[in-house]
Design a protein around this motif. Sequence first.
Motif, short mmCIF file in Angstrom:
data_model
loop_
_atom_site.label_atom_id
_atom_site.label_comp_id
_atom_site.label_asym_id
_atom_site.label_seq_id
_atom_site.Cartn_x
_atom_site.Cartn_y
_atom_site.Cartn_z
N SER A 59 0.82 -1.21 0.00
CA SER A 59 0.00 0.00 0.00
C SER A 59 0.85 1.26 0.00
CB SER A 59 -0.91 0.01 1.24
OG SER A 59 -0.14 0.17 2.43
N GLY A 60 2.17 1.10 0.26
CA GLY A 60 3.05 2.26 0.32
C GLY A 60 3.19 2.86 1.70
N ALA A 61 2.49 2.29 2.70
CA ALA A 61 2.59 2.81 4.06
C ALA A 61 3.99 2.60 4.63
CB ALA A 61 1.55 2.14 4.96
N LEU A 62 4.62 1.48 4.24
CA LEU A 62 5.99 1.18 4.64
C LEU A 62 6.82 0.90 3.39
CD1 LEU A 62 5.31 -1.16 7.71
CD2 LEU A 62 5.77 1.29 7.71
N HIS A 63 8.13 1.14 3.49
CA HIS A 63 8.98 1.03 2.31
C HIS A 63 9.41 -0.40 1.99
CE1 HIS A 63 10.06 5.28 3.72
NE2 HIS A 63 9.32 5.41 2.63
N VAL A 64 9.68 -1.19 3.03
CA VAL A 64 10.26 -2.52 2.83
C VAL A 64 9.88 -3.40 4.01
CG1 VAL A 64 12.41 -1.82 3.94
CG2 VAL A 64 12.44 -3.71 2.33
N GLY A 65 9.89 -4.71 3.81
CA GLY A 65 9.55 -5.61 4.90
C GLY A 65 10.20 -6.96 4.72
N GLY A 79 1.43 -3.88 -5.38
CA GLY A 79 2.48 -2.92 -5.05
C GLY A 79 3.66 -3.51 -4.33
N ALA A 80 3.55 -4.74 -3.82
CA ALA A 80 4.65 -5.38 -3.09
C ALA A 80 5.31 -6.43 -3.97
CB ALA A 80 4.13 -6.01 -1.80
N HIS A 81 6.62 -6.39 -4.07
CA HIS A 81 7.31 -7.38 -4.89
C HIS A 81 8.53 -7.93 -4.16
CE1 HIS A 81 9.51 -3.66 -5.82
NE2 HIS A 81 10.54 -4.42 -6.13
N GLU A 82 8.86 -9.18 -4.45
CA GLU A 82 10.01 -9.83 -3.82
C GLU A 82 11.30 -9.30 -4.42
OE1 GLU A 82 12.05 -14.28 -3.71
OE2 GLU A 82 9.86 -14.14 -3.78
N VAL A 83 12.24 -8.99 -3.53
CA VAL A 83 13.53 -8.45 -3.95
C VAL A 83 14.67 -9.44 -3.70
CG1 VAL A 83 15.19 -6.58 -3.64
CG2 VAL A 83 12.75 -6.10 -3.49
N GLU A 84 14.63 -10.11 -2.55
CA GLU A 84 15.76 -10.97 -2.17
C GLU A 84 15.27 -12.09 -1.27
OE1 GLU A 84 20.11 -11.50 -2.17
OE2 GLU A 84 18.88 -10.03 -3.20
N ALA A 85 15.69 -13.33 -1.57
CA ALA A 85 15.43 -14.45 -0.68
C ALA A 85 16.50 -14.46 0.42
CB ALA A 85 15.45 -15.76 -1.45
N LEU A 86 16.09 -14.76 1.66
CA LEU A 86 16.98 -14.63 2.80
C LEU A 86 17.51 -15.95 3.34
CD1 LEU A 86 15.14 -11.76 4.72
CD2 LEU A 86 17.23 -11.61 3.34
N GLY A 87 17.08 -17.08 2.77
CA GLY A 87 17.69 -18.34 3.12
C GLY A 87 17.26 -18.97 4.43
N LEU A 175 2.68 -26.56 -4.79
CA LEU A 175 2.11 -25.24 -5.08
C LEU A 175 3.18 -24.17 -5.05
CD1 LEU A 175 -0.39 -26.88 -3.64
CD2 LEU A 175 -1.37 -24.60 -3.45
N LEU A 176 4.04 -24.25 -4.03
CA LEU A 176 5.02 -23.18 -3.83
C LEU A 176 6.13 -23.65 -2.90
CD1 LEU A 176 5.68 -20.07 -4.21
CD2 LEU A 176 4.49 -19.73 -2.03
N GLU A 177 7.37 -23.29 -3.24
CA GLU A 177 8.50 -23.43 -2.34
C GLU A 177 8.72 -22.05 -1.72
OE1 GLU A 177 10.03 -26.09 -1.52
OE2 GLU A 177 9.68 -27.55 -3.13
N SER A 178 8.52 -21.94 -0.43
CA SER A 178 8.56 -20.64 0.22
C SER A 178 9.76 -20.51 1.14
CB SER A 178 7.27 -20.41 1.02
OG SER A 178 7.26 -19.13 1.62
N GLU A 179 10.13 -19.28 1.45
CA GLU A 179 11.14 -18.95 2.45
C GLU A 179 10.98 -17.47 2.79
OE1 GLU A 179 15.33 -18.50 1.08
OE2 GLU A 179 14.55 -19.18 -0.85
N ALA A 180 11.74 -17.00 3.76
CA ALA A 180 11.70 -15.59 4.10
C ALA A 180 12.29 -14.75 2.97
CB ALA A 180 12.48 -15.33 5.39
N VAL A 181 11.65 -13.62 2.68
CA VAL A 181 12.10 -12.76 1.58
C VAL A 181 12.01 -11.30 2.00
CG1 VAL A 181 11.41 -14.38 -0.23
CG2 VAL A 181 9.79 -12.65 0.55
N VAL A 182 12.79 -10.47 1.35
CA VAL A 182 12.66 -9.02 1.46
C VAL A 182 11.65 -8.58 0.42
CG1 VAL A 182 13.82 -6.80 1.26
CG2 VAL A 182 15.01 -8.74 2.28
N VAL A 183 10.63 -7.83 0.86
CA VAL A 183 9.64 -7.29 -0.08
C VAL A 183 9.74 -5.77 -0.06
CG1 VAL A 183 8.10 -9.25 0.16
CG2 VAL A 183 7.79 -7.29 1.66
N SER A 184 9.51 -5.18 -1.22
CA SER A 184 9.66 -3.74 -1.35
C SER A 184 8.45 -3.13 -2.04
CB SER A 184 10.92 -3.42 -2.17
OG SER A 184 11.02 -2.03 -2.44
N ALA A 185 8.20 -1.86 -1.72
CA ALA A 185 7.18 -1.08 -2.41
C ALA A 185 7.71 -0.74 -3.81
CB ALA A 185 6.87 0.18 -1.62
#
Length: 280
Positions: A59-65, A79-87, A175-185
């Motif tokens: 939503s743009g309320a926060l820059h990154v998560g 509006g939120a997209h994955e930038v980096e997988a954190l392993g 369905l999906l292989e998931s892990e922690a990721v950095v998400v950005s606006a």
Amino acid sequence: MLRIAVPNKGSLAETAAEMLAEAGYTGRRDPKDLHVIDPANDVEFFYLRPKDIATYVGSGALHVGITGRDLLRDARMPGAHEVEALGFGASTFRFAGPPGRFASLSDLDGTRVATAYPGLVDAYLDEHGVAVDLVPLDGAVESAIQLGVADAIADVVSTGTTLRQAGLEIFGPVLLESEAVVVSAPDEAPGFDTLLRRLRGVMVARRYVLVDYDLPARLVDAAAKIAPGIESPTVSPLRDPEWVAVRVQVPRSAVNRIMDDLYALGARAILVTAIHNARL
């Protein structure tokens, strides 16, 4: 000031906080704190439910998560997209149902599917042209079939033990292989590149170690084939002109095998040092 969303609880929270601390940021001291300002690094931390982080960032309320890839996909926030997988925080999403009832994804057509991730599952089934009646549940869904509210479930699977104990079997594709990721606006804020560079440094430090050893100079090329390093090993002369000192970065997971191979080649005084942080 960079505004960062961090999981306040759950399986991702502790490791995310540890990574940020190793990256040089000041986090919360009291687990009840929901907002922390780190003036030295010009950032604000907001401690939120992991499920809500993609919504706040999108939503743009926060820059990154920091959140899970599964939660990002489930939120369906353009509006939120994955930038980096954190392993860390790895998980796998699968379908499960009564033994022998389902064999493939197409068998789900027209059935009821219970899940705690309706956005994720709905998008996946739409992509594969399978129409179901989704039953959204908050939390564990293993009992949904036994209690008669669903014909199948879609859930996180690690070893499959929990599903087997519930009398269910896994079927169909992942369905999906998931892990922690950095998400950005959509618009990256000042300080985002620094955050990303620091987190990458922490990941390098966790995945690699430094190996130092002495070696006959004539064996350097052979040793470099065993442990080539990121770019190239560092080779320094010793007082004995027939020997050199070598330093190289190697994967932590392979360090014992590499040490054995180097020793067999002729290396001696092999030492391993942990990396606390890095910039590559």
